[in-house]
Scaffold this motif. Structure first.
Motif, mmCIF file in Angstrom:
data_model
loop_
_atom_site.group_PDB
_atom_site.id
_atom_site.type_symbol
_atom_site.label_atom_id
_atom_site.label_comp_id
_atom_site.label_asym_id
_atom_site.label_seq_id
_atom_site.Cartn_x
_atom_site.Cartn_y
_atom_site.Cartn_z
ATOM 1 N N LYS A 1 -14.753 7.160 -0.085
ATOM 2 C CA LYS A 1 -13.638 6.383 0.451
ATOM 3 C C LYS A 1 -13.760 4.908 0.068
ATOM 4 O O LYS A 1 -12.759 4.265 -0.299
ATOM 5 N N MET A 2 -14.967 4.364 0.121
ATOM 6 C CA MET A 2 -15.153 2.963 -0.241
ATOM 7 C C MET A 2 -14.896 2.740 -1.726
ATOM 8 O O MET A 2 -14.326 1.712 -2.119
ATOM 9 N N GLN A 3 -15.284 3.688 -2.560
ATOM 10 C CA GLN A 3 -15.004 3.576 -3.993
ATOM 11 C C GLN A 3 -13.505 3.615 -4.265
ATOM 12 O O GLN A 3 -12.996 2.897 -5.133
ATOM 13 N N GLN A 4 -12.789 4.437 -3.519
ATOM 14 C CA GLN A 4 -11.334 4.491 -3.664
ATOM 15 C C GLN A 4 -10.696 3.159 -3.266
ATOM 16 O O GLN A 4 -9.757 2.686 -3.921
ATOM 17 N N ILE A 5 -11.220 2.554 -2.207
ATOM 18 C CA ILE A 5 -10.678 1.270 -1.750
ATOM 19 C C ILE A 5 -10.909 0.184 -2.795
ATOM 20 O O ILE A 5 -9.998 -0.582 -3.128
ATOM 21 N N PHE A 6 -12.131 0.127 -3.345
ATOM 22 C CA PHE A 6 -12.475 -0.942 -4.277
ATOM 23 C C PHE A 6 -11.887 -0.729 -5.672
ATOM 24 O O PHE A 6 -11.661 -1.706 -6.402
ATOM 25 N N HIS A 7 -11.638 0.518 -6.059
ATOM 26 C CA HIS A 7 -11.182 0.779 -7.422
ATOM 27 C C HIS A 7 -9.700 1.162 -7.516
ATOM 28 O O HIS A 7 -9.138 1.158 -8.612
ATOM 29 N N ILE A 8 -9.077 1.474 -6.389
ATOM 30 C CA ILE A 8 -7.649 1.826 -6.407
ATOM 31 C C ILE A 8 -6.841 0.908 -5.487
ATOM 32 O O ILE A 8 -5.876 0.260 -5.921
ATOM 33 N N THR A 9 -7.242 0.831 -4.215
ATOM 34 C CA THR A 9 -6.452 0.094 -3.221
ATOM 35 C C THR A 9 -6.403 -1.392 -3.523
ATOM 36 O O THR A 9 -5.315 -1.976 -3.652
ATOM 37 N N LEU B 1 0.826 -1.209 0.000
ATOM 38 C CA LEU B 1 0.000 0.000 0.000
ATOM 39 C C LEU B 1 0.863 1.263 0.000
ATOM 40 O O LEU B 1 0.484 2.285 -0.587
ATOM 41 N N ALA B 2 2.013 1.188 0.649
ATOM 42 C CA ALA B 2 2.900 2.361 0.703
ATOM 43 C C ALA B 2 3.445 2.727 -0.671
ATOM 44 O O ALA B 2 3.885 3.861 -0.892
ATOM 45 N N GLY B 3 3.430 1.775 -1.591
ATOM 46 C CA GLY B 3 3.957 2.026 -2.924
ATOM 47 C C GLY B 3 2.938 2.544 -3.920
ATOM 48 O O GLY B 3 3.272 2.789 -5.089
ATOM 49 N N ILE B 4 1.681 2.711 -3.497
ATOM 50 C CA ILE B 4 0.645 3.221 -4.403
ATOM 51 C C ILE B 4 0.838 4.721 -4.607
ATOM 52 O O ILE B 4 1.019 5.479 -3.645
ATOM 53 N N ASP B 5 0.774 5.155 -5.823
ATOM 54 C CA ASP B 5 0.938 6.574 -6.157
ATOM 55 C C ASP B 5 -0.228 7.384 -5.565
ATOM 56 O O ASP B 5 -1.395 7.140 -5.902
ATOM 57 N N PRO B 6 0.049 8.314 -4.651
ATOM 58 C CA PRO B 6 -1.043 9.081 -4.021
ATOM 59 C C PRO B 6 -1.839 9.941 -4.987
ATOM 60 O O PRO B 6 -2.968 10.352 -4.670
ATOM 61 N N THR B 7 -1.287 10.191 -6.170
ATOM 62 C CA THR B 7 -2.044 10.997 -7.135
ATOM 63 C C THR B 7 -3.306 10.283 -7.606
ATOM 64 O O THR B 7 -4.261 10.935 -8.054
ATOM 65 N N TYR B 8 -3.309 8.935 -7.526
ATOM 66 C CA TYR B 8 -4.519 8.191 -7.881
ATOM 67 C C TYR B 8 -5.670 8.589 -6.972
ATOM 68 O O TYR B 8 -6.804 8.798 -7.427
#
Length: 303
Positions: free
Chosen positions: A205-213, A187-194
């Protein structure tokens, strides 16, 4: 092809030299001992050498397939392992995401530290705590009786039907925090710009978790799932030896404890080796099948 290989090898020579001690270690302690697996096909005793023991072919495997206690241990192992897989595999992922979503600070560090601590306790210590808490005079009975859920205290560890969940939940409690480490590193390596772009687009927040995280974690999740499936027939021996007793053994005996009991306690090394070898082969097949299935999900093979 060979010239390309040697050119790459020469360019990576310092790294290759660093690997050599590890390769030697694996050869000495992993590959050479495999010679001892032939006692699965022999009638071996402590008075024999591996070479002098008489051959019996598949006899030890036939005995195992006809042994009721062996199949009881298989059922218990599969039940406990599938429950651990269903609960214990998902729990570190959920906890890692929850920790990741916390703001950096003292509370986040405290949560991580507290979740890691049970991993460093041996099963002797954890088993002693569970035996005390689950006894008729223990903490759990005191709470359940005081709030009216139980009319009288019960010793939960002597009830066979409840052992599976005790084994699963105690294992999850002990390992869930430690299991988050590899996910937090991912998770630390995910680009925060996403996440910034998603917020601008109005994603919750839930959409970010399911579609990015979660999509960013899919490769490491697949890898950990393959490793978990590969160990599905190898339930925790330390936990079993600590929590098993004559009253719950019908649901507590697993393959590892069965092999330990037959091999070391009763001295039937050939039979125990045959059972262990068979389980290892089945585990390898499960790993290969799971890797093939996850290949379609990841568009590439994990191994």
């Amino acid at each position: 092809m060979n010239s390309l290989f040697f050119r790459k090898f020469k360019s990576q020579l310092p790294l290759q030299l660093m690997v050599i001690p590890g390769v030697i270690f694996i050869i000495i302690f992993s590959y050479i001992p495999m010679y001892g697996l032939i006692i699965a096909f022999k009638s071996y005793t402590i008075t024999d050498t591996i070479g002098s023991a008489p051959w019996v072919g598949w006899e030890n495997f036939k005995i195992a397939f006809g042994d009721k206690y062996f199949w009881d241990s298989v059922v218990n192992t599969l039940a406990i392992s599938f429950l651990k897989l269903a609960i214990g595999f998902v729990a570190p992922i959920v906890l890692a995401i929850m920790i990741f979503e916390l703001k950096d600070g003292l509370f986040k560090k405290a949560v991580q530290t507290i979740s890691y601590l049970p991993h460093f306790l041996s099963w002797i210590v954890v088993g002693g705590m569970l035996i005390n808490w689950l006894s008729t005079t223990g903490l759990l009975n005191s709470i359940l009786v005081s709030i009216g859920i139980l009319d009288s205290p019960r010793n939960f560890l002597v009830e066979p039907n409840g052992y599976w969940m005790i084994a699963v939940l105690s294992d999850v409690w002990k390992s869930v925090g430690w299991g988050t480490i590899i996910y937090l590193a991912t998770l630390a390596g995910i680009d925060p710009t996403y996440y910034e772009a998603a917020k601008i687009d109005g994603a919750t927040k839930m959409q970010q978790i399911f579609h990015i995280t979660l999509p960013s974690m899919k490769f490491i999740i697949s890898l950990m799932f393959i490793l978990s499936v590969g160990g599905i027939l190898g339930s925790n021996l330390d936990q079993t030896l600590v929590l098993m007793n004559p009253l719950n053994s019908s649901h507590a005996e697993v393959i590892n404890s069965y092999v330990y009991k037959i091999g070391l306690a009763q001295g039937d090394f050939s039979y125990a080796t045959a059972v262990g070898l068979g389980i290892s082969v089945i585990s390898l097949i499960l790993v290969l099948i799971t890797n093939r299935l996850t290949k379609k999900y990841n568009d590439r093979s994990v191994f």
